[in-house]
Structures are given as C-alpha cells and as structure tokens.
Design a protein around this motif. Structure first.
Motif, short mmCIF file in Angstrom:
data_model
loop_
_atom_site.label_atom_id
_atom_site.label_comp_id
_atom_site.label_asym_id
_atom_site.label_seq_id
_atom_site.Cartn_x
_atom_site.Cartn_y
_atom_site.Cartn_z
N VAL A 1 0.90 -1.40 -0.12
CA VAL A 1 -0.02 -0.11 -0.12
C VAL A 1 0.85 1.38 -0.13
O VAL A 1 1.55 1.52 0.89
CB VAL A 1 -0.90 0.07 1.42
N GLY A 2 0.89 1.97 -1.28
CA GLY A 2 1.72 3.12 -1.25
C GLY A 2 3.03 2.74 -2.12
O GLY A 2 3.86 2.01 -1.57
N CYS A 3 2.84 3.17 -3.36
CA CYS A 3 3.93 2.88 -4.41
C CYS A 3 4.84 3.96 -4.76
O CYS A 3 5.29 4.21 -5.58
CB CYS A 3 3.47 2.40 -5.57
N GLY A 4 5.13 5.01 -3.84
CA GLY A 4 5.64 6.16 -4.10
C GLY A 4 7.44 5.86 -3.96
O GLY A 4 7.85 4.70 -3.73
N ARG A 5 8.09 7.10 -3.88
CA ARG A 5 9.62 6.84 -4.03
C ARG A 5 10.13 5.95 -2.94
O ARG A 5 11.19 5.20 -3.42
CB ARG A 5 10.15 8.41 -4.07
N HIS A 6 9.87 6.10 -1.82
CA HIS A 6 10.85 5.27 -0.68
C HIS A 6 10.31 3.97 -1.19
O HIS A 6 11.28 2.93 -0.72
CB HIS A 6 10.03 5.55 0.81
N MET A 7 9.01 3.50 -1.24
CA MET A 7 8.65 1.94 -1.63
C MET A 7 9.35 1.51 -2.90
O MET A 7 9.91 0.32 -2.80
CB MET A 7 7.35 2.03 -1.43
#
Length: 333
Positions: free
Chosen positions: A10-16
């Motif tokens: 859940v959450g596909c942003g930069r950190h992930m």
C-alpha cells in the motif's frame, strides 16, 4: 500449492519503489500478490517494474478481494492510520512505516484494535535496527561500560512544510531511539526557536531534556534549519570513564580508558581492554546493505509472521512515543 505468505503493498511512492520493496530480497520468500496507490501512473510503474499481478487504487477494495496475510504500508501518518485500522479489522497483519498516526488518540485506537483483533503489527521505527545504534546499545549494556549516565543526540533536517510534520517525522525518531536504548523517559525541559517562516517553508529548532527512572539524564537536539546534504545525525552515550559516539549513523567509536599507558611515555602498544574500538561502513565495499536498518527490520517482521512471534516496536510503543510529543507541547506551553 503456494504456502508463501501473501503480501500486499500500500503506497507505491519513491521510498517504496526505490528502497523499501527491495528489502524483501533479504527476508524469507513471500508472494507479493497486489499493490495499491491512488496515483495510477505511479501504480503502473511499480506493478510493471516488480511484476505484481494485481493492482488497486482503493486499499479497502484490495483488502476485500485479496486473501492477504499482511501488508507493507508507506504513505503518510494520516493514511497510515486509516490503512492500518482497516487492515487489522480485515484480519490482515501490518508493517506500517513511521509515523503510523497523527496523534496519541489515534495511536491508542490502533492499539485497542490490535489487542481486539490479535493481529501482528509492527511500526517502522528503523533506528532500532540501524547497525551503529544496535551496536551502541549492546556495548553500553556491557558491565565494563558501567551503565549509561548521559545521553545526547542530534537529528536535523532541511526546512519542512510545517512544525507539526517536522515533529512527526524527525523528533519522534529520536524519542523512540532514546526509549530503545534507555527504556522509558520523562521529559523535564524544552526550548524552541523559530526562524522567519514563509508558506510551505518552516524552520524550527528544539532542545529537549529528559531523565530516566534509573537516574540517567539526556538531551535531544532537533531542527529543520540545516541542509540534509550535511551530516545531520549524532549520538553520544556516557558510561563510567568511557563513551560511545555514533556520527551520522555510519561511524561508531567506543572510547575506553587506556589503563597503564598513562604511566609510560611510549604509547606504541595497543592496550587490551583499552584504546578506542571503531566501526564504520566501508565505502569500498559493494553496498549490499544501507546500514539504516530497513533490511533487518523487514527480515525480522517476516520472520515474526512465519513463526508466530509478536514484533517490536508495535502500537503499544507508538502510544508511549506519541505521548512524549504531547509532553513536549505541554512543556512549551
């Protein structure tokens, strides 16, 4: 038959995308069966790059349709709270990045749901797994160190959008680090400075003093008035005639009494049990690990799931750490 744990992202942003997902390579094999993000372009990039079969823009729909064992969630404090709450109530275990909520009331609610549902939860306070801090704690608890009598830490940052966001993202890390190394702490004094602020640009600085039940005293300095390109993090633990210094996570020095050398004028020999012990992450080695603790954190979480263990830090730790932010606000009036 696939007996691997079924994981949802859940959450596909930069950190992930750039880091967090890749820490799974060090854990026991799992099946990442679905990913969720409200940004479809980001979701397409993530699921395509990592070959994840199912994609969702609504995490509740994903929880309803996918037989997930656990989720890994990296978004923001408000959505961490919403997602973790929904996951536990759907019978799904949770690893959620810090900070998992916006305030103590939300933390207490998450703890209540964790206890009510019996789900396994873990909060990503990665400093508890950072190589140098783990070593510092181990050394400081050796009998030779003579106990920890003073704690000093710094954790600085570039300007933030708001003071509240800065406290949730930075100060809370070193509150949790102090609790990890020393046990529970009680805040005794706090000071705050604020530079000229513009919209979307906040520069604040804090010095925070505390004590422990065991008699140790400590201070935390944290500010959003630095540039994060500079070294921004430091820890010093004072024992009895010796100390440990961790400089910007990657360097640790354990200074020990030199013993009999004081009576000799030729300091050529290394003193057994004396002299400084030094650790640093070699820049000449291929960077398999970050030393920030994310890899060990993921290995630990997956191992706990597979072996029926309850990991730490969990939502009970979050409640205690969030209460320290409340205490900070009360001290500042």
């Amino acid at each position: 038959m696939d007996t691997k744990l079924k994981i949802g992202i859940v959450g596909c942003g930069r950190h992930m995308f750039e880091f967090m997902y890749n820490t799974l390579r060090w854990a026991k094999p799992v099946s990442v069966v679905a990913a969720c993000d409200i940004d479809e372009a980001r979701l397409d990039k993530f699921t395509g790059h990592y070959n994840i079969p199912k994609r969702y823009t609504d995490f509740r729909e994903m929880f309803e349709k996918e037989p997930l064992d656990a989720i890994i969630c990296v978004i923001n404090p408000q959505m961490h709270y919403e997602v973790a709450k929904a996951a536990m109530l759907s019978g799904i275990d949770v690893l959620v990045e810090k900070t998992p909520c916006l305030n103590t009331a939300q933390a207490e609610e998450l703890l209540h749901i964790q206890e009510q549902t019996g789900r396994t939860t873990m909060v990503g306070f990665n400093r508890r797994f950072t190589s140098s801090y783990v070593m510092a704690k181990q050394i400081a608890h050796r009998p030779e160190f003579g106990g920890i009598h003073m704690f000093q830490s710094q954790f600085n940052a570039s300007p933030y959008k708001s003071d509240a966001e800065f406290k949730l993202s930075h100060i809370i890390h070193h509150f949790d680090l102090a609790r990890f190394i020393l046990g529970e702490i009680e805040l005794t004094h706090a000071q705050r400075i604020s530079l000229d602020e513009t919209i979307g640009h906040t520069q604040v600085g804090y010095t925070i003093s505390f004590r422990t039940k065991g008699g140790a005293i400590g201070s935390i300095q944290s500010a959003s008035i630095l540039d994060e390109m500079y070294p921004m993090e430091r820890l010093e633990l004072l024992g009895n005639k010796q100390n440990i210094v961790v400089d910007n996570i990657r360097n640790l020095v354990y200074n020990r009494p030199q013993g009999y050398r004081r009576d000799h004028y030729k300091p050529y020999d290394l003193v057994d049990g004396g002299d400084a012990l030094v650790w640093n992450s070699s820049l000449g080695l291929y960077p398999r690990f970050s030393y920030y603790g994310y890899e060990d954190q993921m290995v630990y979480f997956i191992d706990c799931l597979m072996n029926g263990k309850k990991p730490e830090p969990n939502f009970a730790d979050t409640v205690r750490t969030m209460r320290l932010l409340d205490d900070l606000d009360r001290l500042l009036g």
